[in-house]
Design an enzyme around this catalytic site. Structure first.
Site, PDB file in Angstrom:
ATOM      1  CD  GLU A   1      -0.878  -1.888   2.534  1.00 38.84           C
ATOM      2  OE1 GLU A   1      -0.077  -2.665   2.109  1.00 38.84           O
ATOM      3  OE2 GLU A   1      -1.828  -2.353   3.199  1.00 38.84           O
TER       4      GLU A   1
ATOM      5  CB  CYS B   1      -0.545  -2.453   9.092  1.00 43.09           C
ATOM      6  SG  CYS B   1       0.517  -1.435   8.460  1.00 43.09           S
TER       7      CYS B   1
END
Length: 147
Positions: free
Chosen positions: A52, A80
């Site tokens: 990401e 996360c």
């Protein structure tokens, strides 16, 4: 290919390189791919080199701006806390993820970054996209490590 299929292809490629198989893609409002990436933590020896993070950085660089306000981040695993906070800072419009991450997630689990009063931008979030395929990649990767 759909964004989740692109993210799955990136995840498979990351797994083949010995990385945890997570893939991400950033698309603009018209659905054009701005950036795609797989985890590169081991290759870069950088614990922040999550798929990401790499995809959002690349998309912002490609646009020459720090905000991705009309963009969607599609990722194979629930982001996360670090990646969720980064998505907020990039002002990502939408996050679509595959597998849920009860242990290390930062969106639906764990820190729940977007529920914090200190979070200044909250994207639209949907989970469970091709969940079984995304989860199987991770399950198979970690099972092979244990064998």
């Amino acid at each position: 290919m759909t964004p989740i299929e692109i993210a799955l292809a990136e995840a498979r490629a990351a797994g083949a390189r010995g990385e945890v198989p997570v893939g991400a893609v950033v698309t603009d409002a018209e659905g054009r791919v701005l950036a795609r990436a797989g985890n590169a933590v081991e290759a870069r020896q950088d614990p922040t080199a999550h798929a990401e993070m790499l995809a959002m950085r690349e998309a912002a660089a490609a646009r020459g701006e720090k905000r991705l306000a009309d963009c969607t981040l599609t990722v194979t695993l629930e982001p996360c806390p670090m990646c969720a906070q980064a998505a907020s800072l990039f002002r990502i419009r939408r996050i679509a993820f595959g597998a849920y991450d009860p242990k290390s997630g930062g969106v639906e689990h764990g820190a729940r970054i977007f529920a914090a009063t200190s979070c200044h931008h909250v994207p639209e979030v949907t989970g469970g996209h091709r969940e079984s395929d995304c989860a199987a990649l991770l399950r198979d990767f970690f099972a092979a490590l244990r064998d």
